[in-house]
Design a protein around this motif. Structure first.
Motif, PDB file in Angstrom:
ATOM      1  N   ASP A  37       1.719  -1.527  -0.548  1.00 58.76           N
ATOM      2  CA  ASP A  37       0.409   0.119  -0.035  1.00 58.76           C
ATOM      3  C   ASP A  37       0.414   1.707   0.674  1.00 58.76           C
ATOM      4  O   ASP A  37      -0.061   2.615  -0.520  1.00 58.76           O
ATOM      5  N   TRP A  38       1.859   1.495   0.522  1.00 59.02           N
ATOM      6  CA  TRP A  38       2.534   2.951   0.751  1.00 59.02           C
ATOM      7  C   TRP A  38       3.588   3.175  -0.639  1.00 59.02           C
ATOM      8  O   TRP A  38       3.886   3.413  -0.939  1.00 59.02           O
ATOM      9  N   MET A  39       4.123   1.557  -1.114  1.00 59.42           N
ATOM     10  CA  MET A  39       4.408   1.216  -2.432  1.00 59.42           C
ATOM     11  C   MET A  39       3.675   2.555  -3.457  1.00 59.42           C
ATOM     12  O   MET A  39       4.101   3.090  -4.354  1.00 59.42           O
ATOM     13  N   SER A  40       2.263   1.517  -2.856  1.00 60.46           N
ATOM     14  CA  SER A  40       1.476   2.334  -4.162  1.00 60.46           C
ATOM     15  C   SER A  40       1.395   3.673  -4.252  1.00 60.46           C
ATOM     16  O   SER A  40       1.247   4.952  -5.480  1.00 60.46           O
ATOM     17  N   PHE A  41       1.721   4.305  -3.050  1.00 59.45           N
ATOM     18  CA  PHE A  41       1.672   6.086  -2.429  1.00 59.45           C
ATOM     19  C   PHE A  41       3.445   6.136  -2.805  1.00 59.45           C
ATOM     20  O   PHE A  41       2.709   7.509  -3.804  1.00 59.45           O
ATOM     21  N   VAL A  42       3.750   5.666  -2.637  1.00 63.93           N
ATOM     22  CA  VAL A  42       5.190   6.584  -3.052  1.00 63.93           C
ATOM     23  C   VAL A  42       5.579   6.620  -4.246  1.00 63.93           C
ATOM     24  O   VAL A  42       6.093   7.904  -5.480  1.00 63.93           O
ATOM     25  N   ILE A  43       5.114   6.090  -5.121  1.00 68.29           N
ATOM     26  CA  ILE A  43       5.831   5.772  -6.758  1.00 68.29           C
ATOM     27  C   ILE A  43       5.546   6.637  -6.961  1.00 68.29           C
ATOM     28  O   ILE A  43       6.142   7.906  -7.846  1.00 68.29           O
ATOM     29  N   PRO A  44       3.740   6.849  -7.245  1.00 71.18           N
ATOM     30  CA  PRO A  44       3.598   8.146  -8.179  1.00 71.18           C
ATOM     31  C   PRO A  44       4.352   9.326  -7.824  1.00 71.18           C
ATOM     32  O   PRO A  44       4.283  10.262  -7.941  1.00 71.18           O
ATOM     33  N   ILE A  45       4.018   9.818  -5.888  1.00 72.53           N
ATOM     34  CA  ILE A  45       4.905  10.937  -5.487  1.00 72.53           C
ATOM     35  C   ILE A  45       6.222  11.180  -6.296  1.00 72.53           C
ATOM     36  O   ILE A  45       6.514  12.176  -6.191  1.00 72.53           O
ATOM     37  N   VAL A  46       7.183  10.279  -5.820  1.00 69.91           N
ATOM     38  CA  VAL A  46       8.442   9.912  -6.488  1.00 69.91           C
ATOM     39  C   VAL A  46       8.336  10.302  -8.115  1.00 69.91           C
ATOM     40  O   VAL A  46       9.302  11.725  -8.419  1.00 69.91           O
ATOM     41  N   MET A  47       7.450  10.081  -8.822  1.00 71.36           N
ATOM     42  CA  MET A  47       7.533  10.288 -10.262  1.00 71.36           C
ATOM     43  C   MET A  47       6.960  11.884 -10.140  1.00 71.36           C
ATOM     44  O   MET A  47       8.266  12.301 -11.329  1.00 71.36           O
ATOM     45  N   ILE A  48       5.979  12.469  -9.882  1.00 68.55           N
ATOM     46  CA  ILE A  48       5.734  13.560  -9.969  1.00 68.55           C
ATOM     47  C   ILE A  48       6.589  14.919  -9.032  1.00 68.55           C
ATOM     48  O   ILE A  48       7.517  15.268  -9.843  1.00 68.55           O
ATOM     49  N   VAL A  49       7.448  14.074  -8.620  1.00 65.90           N
ATOM     50  CA  VAL A  49       8.542  15.270  -7.984  1.00 65.90           C
ATOM     51  C   VAL A  49       9.505  15.328  -8.900  1.00 65.90           C
ATOM     52  O   VAL A  49      10.513  16.376  -9.080  1.00 65.90           O
ATOM     53  N   LEU A  50       9.786  13.874  -9.444  1.00 64.71           N
ATOM     54  CA  LEU A  50      10.918  13.947 -10.660  1.00 64.71           C
ATOM     55  C   LEU A  50      10.426  15.119 -11.528  1.00 64.71           C
ATOM     56  O   LEU A  50      11.146  15.524 -12.666  1.00 64.71           O
ATOM     57  N   PHE A  51       9.103  14.725 -12.186  1.00 64.99           N
ATOM     58  CA  PHE A  51       8.766  15.049 -13.487  1.00 64.99           C
ATOM     59  C   PHE A  51       8.695  16.581 -12.994  1.00 64.99           C
ATOM     60  O   PHE A  51       8.984  17.985 -13.868  1.00 64.99           O
ATOM     61  N   ILE A  52       8.584  17.321 -11.943  1.00 62.48           N
ATOM     62  CA  ILE A  52       8.855  18.455 -11.274  1.00 62.48           C
ATOM     63  C   ILE A  52       9.831  18.896 -11.584  1.00 62.48           C
ATOM     64  O   ILE A  52      10.420  19.560 -12.267  1.00 62.48           O
ATOM     65  N   MET A  53      10.910  18.258 -11.349  1.00 61.22           N
ATOM     66  CA  MET A  53      12.241  18.384 -11.226  1.00 61.22           C
ATOM     67  C   MET A  53      13.175  19.272 -12.679  1.00 61.22           C
ATOM     68  O   MET A  53      13.751  19.349 -12.722  1.00 61.22           O
ATOM     69  N   LEU A  54      12.876  17.771 -13.553  1.00 54.86           N
ATOM     70  CA  LEU A  54      12.651  17.818 -14.767  1.00 54.86           C
ATOM     71  C   LEU A  54      12.344  19.416 -15.320  1.00 54.86           C
ATOM     72  O   LEU A  54      13.049  20.061 -15.919  1.00 54.86           O
ATOM     73  N   LEU A  55      11.143  19.607 -15.413  1.00 58.04           N
ATOM     74  CA  LEU A  55      10.790  21.878 -15.573  1.00 58.04           C
ATOM     75  C   LEU A  55      11.112  22.267 -15.228  1.00 58.04           C
ATOM     76  O   LEU A  55      11.809  23.323 -15.835  1.00 58.04           O
ATOM     77  N   ILE A  56      11.482  22.703 -14.221  1.00 52.72           N
ATOM     78  CA  ILE A  56      12.353  23.155 -13.250  1.00 52.72           C
ATOM     79  C   ILE A  56      14.234  23.367 -14.018  1.00 52.72           C
ATOM     80  O   ILE A  56      14.439  24.705 -14.200  1.00 52.72           O
ATOM     81  N   GLN A  57      14.846  22.437 -14.124  1.00 53.42           N
ATOM     82  CA  GLN A  57      15.772  22.385 -15.248  1.00 53.42           C
ATOM     83  C   GLN A  57      15.406  22.632 -16.512  1.00 53.42           C
ATOM     84  O   GLN A  57      16.259  22.759 -17.254  1.00 53.42           O
ATOM     85  N   LEU A  58      14.669  22.385 -16.821  1.00 59.45           N
ATOM     86  CA  LEU A  58      14.317  22.803 -18.328  1.00 59.45           C
ATOM     87  C   LEU A  58      13.524  24.786 -18.466  1.00 59.45           C
ATOM     88  O   LEU A  58      14.409  25.089 -19.385  1.00 59.45           O
ATOM     89  N   VAL A  59      13.726  25.217 -17.382  1.00 63.27           N
ATOM     90  CA  VAL A  59      13.378  26.320 -17.911  1.00 63.27           C
ATOM     91  C   VAL A  59      14.552  27.606 -18.044  1.00 63.27           C
ATOM     92  O   VAL A  59      16.184  27.464 -17.126  1.00 63.27           O
TER      93      VAL A  59
END
Length: 59
Positions: A37-59
């Motif tokens: 249950d916790w892994m199914s919560f953590v994996i999408p949160i990590v993916m969102i954080v990585l996506f946001i970091m990618l967007l910050i790097q592109l700016v």
């Protein structure tokens, strides 16, 4: 204080009185989360954080 503030304060007190015991009951009797249950919560949160970091790097 005008009457609207008094009514709002009374409504807030009523919400606390009626909802607090029910919330405590729900927390005590809720199912406990397993490792999967916790892994199914953590994996999408990590993916969102990585996506946001990618967007910050592109700016």
């Amino acid at each position: 204080m005008d009457w609207m503030k008094i009514v709002a304060a009374m409504a807030l007190i009523m919400f606390i009185i009626f909802l607090f015991p029910r919330a405590r009951h729900m927390m005590e009797n809720s199912p406990k989360g397993s490792s999967s249950d916790w892994m199914s919560f953590v994996i999408p949160i990590v993916m969102i954080v990585l996506f946001i970091m990618l967007l910050i790097q592109l700016v």
